[in-house]
Design a protein around this motif. Structure first.
Motif, short mmCIF file in Angstrom:
data_model
loop_
_atom_site.label_atom_id
_atom_site.label_comp_id
_atom_site.label_asym_id
_atom_site.label_seq_id
_atom_site.Cartn_x
_atom_site.Cartn_y
_atom_site.Cartn_z
N PRO A 97 -20.01 -1.07 10.28
CA PRO A 97 -20.34 -0.32 9.06
C PRO A 97 -19.84 -1.03 7.81
CG PRO A 97 -18.41 0.61 10.09
CD PRO A 97 -18.87 -0.50 10.99
N SER A 98 -20.11 -0.43 6.68
CA SER A 98 -19.64 -0.97 5.41
C SER A 98 -18.18 -0.60 5.18
CB SER A 98 -20.49 -0.41 4.26
OG SER A 98 -20.33 1.00 4.16
N ALA A 99 -17.56 -1.26 4.21
CA ALA A 99 -16.17 -0.98 3.88
C ALA A 99 -16.02 0.46 3.37
CB ALA A 99 -15.67 -1.97 2.83
N SER A 100 -17.01 0.91 2.60
CA SER A 100 -16.93 2.28 2.07
C SER A 100 -17.01 3.32 3.19
CB SER A 100 -18.04 2.51 1.05
OG SER A 100 -19.32 2.30 1.65
N THR A 101 -17.80 3.03 4.22
CA THR A 101 -17.88 3.96 5.35
C THR A 101 -16.57 4.01 6.12
OG1 THR A 101 -20.26 3.60 5.59
CG2 THR A 101 -19.10 4.50 7.49
N LEU A 102 -15.97 2.85 6.36
CA LEU A 102 -14.67 2.82 7.03
C LEU A 102 -13.64 3.61 6.24
CD1 LEU A 102 -14.48 -0.90 8.25
CD2 LEU A 102 -14.75 1.15 9.67
N GLU A 103 -13.66 3.44 4.93
CA GLU A 103 -12.73 4.19 4.08
C GLU A 103 -13.00 5.68 4.16
OE1 GLU A 103 -11.81 4.58 -0.68
OE2 GLU A 103 -12.25 2.59 0.15
N HIS A 104 -14.27 6.06 4.15
CA HIS A 104 -14.65 7.47 4.24
C HIS A 104 -14.22 8.08 5.58
CE1 HIS A 104 -16.99 11.14 3.76
NE2 HIS A 104 -17.56 10.90 4.93
N MET A 105 -14.29 7.30 6.65
CA MET A 105 -13.96 7.80 7.99
C MET A 105 -12.47 7.82 8.26
SD MET A 105 -16.77 8.74 9.43
CE MET A 105 -16.27 8.87 11.14
N GLY A 106 -11.65 7.21 7.40
CA GLY A 106 -10.20 7.33 7.57
C GLY A 106 -9.45 6.04 7.74
N ALA A 107 -10.01 4.91 7.31
CA ALA A 107 -9.29 3.65 7.39
C ALA A 107 -8.12 3.63 6.40
CB ALA A 107 -10.25 2.48 7.09
N LEU A 108 -7.17 2.75 6.66
CA LEU A 108 -6.01 2.61 5.76
C LEU A 108 -6.40 1.80 4.53
CD1 LEU A 108 -3.24 1.71 8.38
CD2 LEU A 108 -3.63 3.93 7.31
N ARG A 109 -5.82 2.18 3.39
CA ARG A 109 -6.00 1.42 2.15
C ARG A 109 -4.83 1.75 1.24
NH1 ARG A 109 -11.72 0.50 -0.99
NH2 ARG A 109 -10.96 -1.11 -2.44
N SER A 110 -4.25 0.73 0.63
CA SER A 110 -2.98 0.91 -0.08
C SER A 110 -3.09 1.88 -1.25
CB SER A 110 -2.47 -0.45 -0.58
OG SER A 110 -3.41 -1.04 -1.46
N ASN A 111 -4.14 1.75 -2.07
CA ASN A 111 -4.21 2.61 -3.26
C ASN A 111 -4.41 4.08 -2.88
OD1 ASN A 111 -6.81 2.24 -2.32
ND2 ASN A 111 -7.74 2.27 -4.35
N ILE A 112 -5.14 4.34 -1.80
CA ILE A 112 -5.35 5.73 -1.37
C ILE A 112 -4.06 6.32 -0.83
CG2 ILE A 112 -6.57 7.19 0.28
CD1 ILE A 112 -8.94 5.37 0.04
N LEU A 113 -3.33 5.54 -0.04
CA LEU A 113 -2.06 6.04 0.50
C LEU A 113 -1.04 6.26 -0.60
CD1 LEU A 113 -1.79 3.80 3.68
CD2 LEU A 113 -2.20 6.25 3.64
N ALA A 114 -1.04 5.37 -1.59
CA ALA A 114 -0.03 5.47 -2.66
C ALA A 114 -0.37 6.57 -3.66
CB ALA A 114 0.08 4.13 -3.37
N GLU A 115 -1.64 6.72 -3.99
CA GLU A 115 -2.02 7.66 -5.04
C GLU A 115 -2.41 9.03 -4.49
OE1 GLU A 115 -5.10 5.74 -7.19
OE2 GLU A 115 -3.88 3.99 -7.71
N SER A 116 -3.24 9.05 -3.47
CA SER A 116 -3.74 10.32 -2.94
C SER A 116 -2.87 10.91 -1.84
CB SER A 116 -5.17 10.13 -2.41
OG SER A 116 -6.02 9.63 -3.41
N ARG A 117 -1.94 10.15 -1.32
CA ARG A 117 -1.03 10.61 -0.26
C ARG A 117 -1.79 11.13 0.95
NH1 ARG A 117 3.67 8.36 -2.05
NH2 ARG A 117 4.01 8.84 -4.24
N GLU A 118 -2.84 10.45 1.34
CA GLU A 118 -3.63 10.89 2.49
C GLU A 118 -3.01 10.34 3.78
OE1 GLU A 118 -7.66 9.79 1.76
OE2 GLU A 118 -7.86 11.10 0.01
N ILE A 119 -1.93 10.98 4.20
CA ILE A 119 -1.16 10.51 5.34
C ILE A 119 -1.95 10.62 6.64
CG2 ILE A 119 1.05 10.77 6.56
CD1 ILE A 119 1.27 9.84 3.69
#
Length: 299
Positions: A97-119
């Motif tokens: 899949p695309s990078a955006s799909t991986l992110e949507h499905m729950g992949a790790l990404r530094s800015n999301i973990l740091a800002e959104s706290r999606e543990i």
């Protein structure tokens, strides 16, 4: 069929079963590199089958959500699959899949973990794959290693090692995560490989063809570690899973189930068991288990 009322024998207790014929276990040589010279084991491998099925289903769902024909401006790979077709190879050479799909499905990404706290991404990233090649490589290795380990030590202990190694591997990945989506499903596989190494060390004299066993572990580890340098795959998770599995192996894998041998090997097995028990005493001391458990908790 084995009598369920008969207690399973331990390593030093299998002389009574040495009279059994090897013909009672037609699959005895299925894993020749790691074969115990001892009594028959259970062939129930439902746990690894469940994990494999879950990962296949999740990958199919990810590709359905990706929907390359509807969301991509490029030429999709394997367009005959419809919405399950893959992103263009220039974007994802792993057929995924695309990078955006991986992110949507729950992949790790530094800015999301740091800002959104999606543990919760620590847990979802363990079940995602960057592409079909990644899925096939990971599941092929998992089936080979996981089935052997489940047969040797039973599903409950292997389930604990699988889940805990995967979780610790994801935590390692979080420490070093970058600002691109990354997945870490091989952390559980490396956890089982680490546990296999500790089991090999504990029961060294009961394994045949030790050099081949170690070489096979090295090959499986190397292939999957090299895949970690490809896009969207996190190698730090693999390192964390390997170390945690090695420690948990000393904590949990203290009583392997044993297989049958033909009668002509009985005397050889008895002498090996005596030597093995001396080595095993060193590894079975509670202090070693406590130290390994403490190190795992510190990690």
């Amino acid at each position: 069929m084995e009598n369920p009322s008969k207690p399973k024998s331990q390593i030093g207790d299998c002389s009574g079963d040495l009279r059994s014929s090897a013909a009672a276990d037609p699959h005895r040589d299925k894993f020749p590199f790691f074969r115990h010279r001892s009594r028959q084991i259970s062939r129930d491998t439902w746990l690894i089958s469940v994990f494999v099925l879950l990962q296949i289903v999740i990958f199919a769902v990810t590709m359905g959500v990706n929907d390359c024909p509807g969301n991509s401006y490029g030429d999709c790979a394997a367009e005959f699959l419809g919405r399950f077709s893959f992103q263009p190879l220039s974007e994802n050479p792993m057929l995924g899949p695309s990078a955006s799909t991986l992110e949507h499905m729950g992949a790790l990404r530094s800015n999301i973990l740091a800002e959104s706290r999606e543990i919760w991404r620590i847990f979802t990233s363990q079940w995602l794959h960057s592409g079909l090649f990644h899925l096939l490589s990971n599941l092929g290795s998992l089936i080979f290693v996981g089935i052997y380990m489940e047969q040797e030590f039973g599903p409950m202990r292997i389930a604990a090692i699988y889940v805990l190694s995967s979780a610790l591997g994801s935590l390692f990945a979080v420490v070093f995560v970058q600002d691109i989506p990354s997945v870490c499903p091989a952390a559980a596989l490396f956890g089982l490989i680490g546990a296999m190494l500790s089991a090999l060390a504990r029961n060294w004299n009961l394994y045949s063809n030790k050099t081949s066993a170690i070489m096979l572990i090295v090959v499986i580890s190397s292939v999957n570690f090299l895949l970690g340098f490809l896009p969207y795959i996190d190698n730090f998770a693999n390192i964390g899973g390997l170390v945690s599995g090695f420690l948990l192996g000393f904590v949990l894998l203290f009583a392997p189930q044993l297989r049958q041998v033909p009668p002509h090997k009985a005397s050889f097995l008895k002498s090996e068991i005596k030597r093995s028990e001396k080595l095993k005493e060193k590894f079975d001391r509670p202090i070693l288990r406590i130290i390994c458990l403490a190190l795992f908790c510190v990690m």
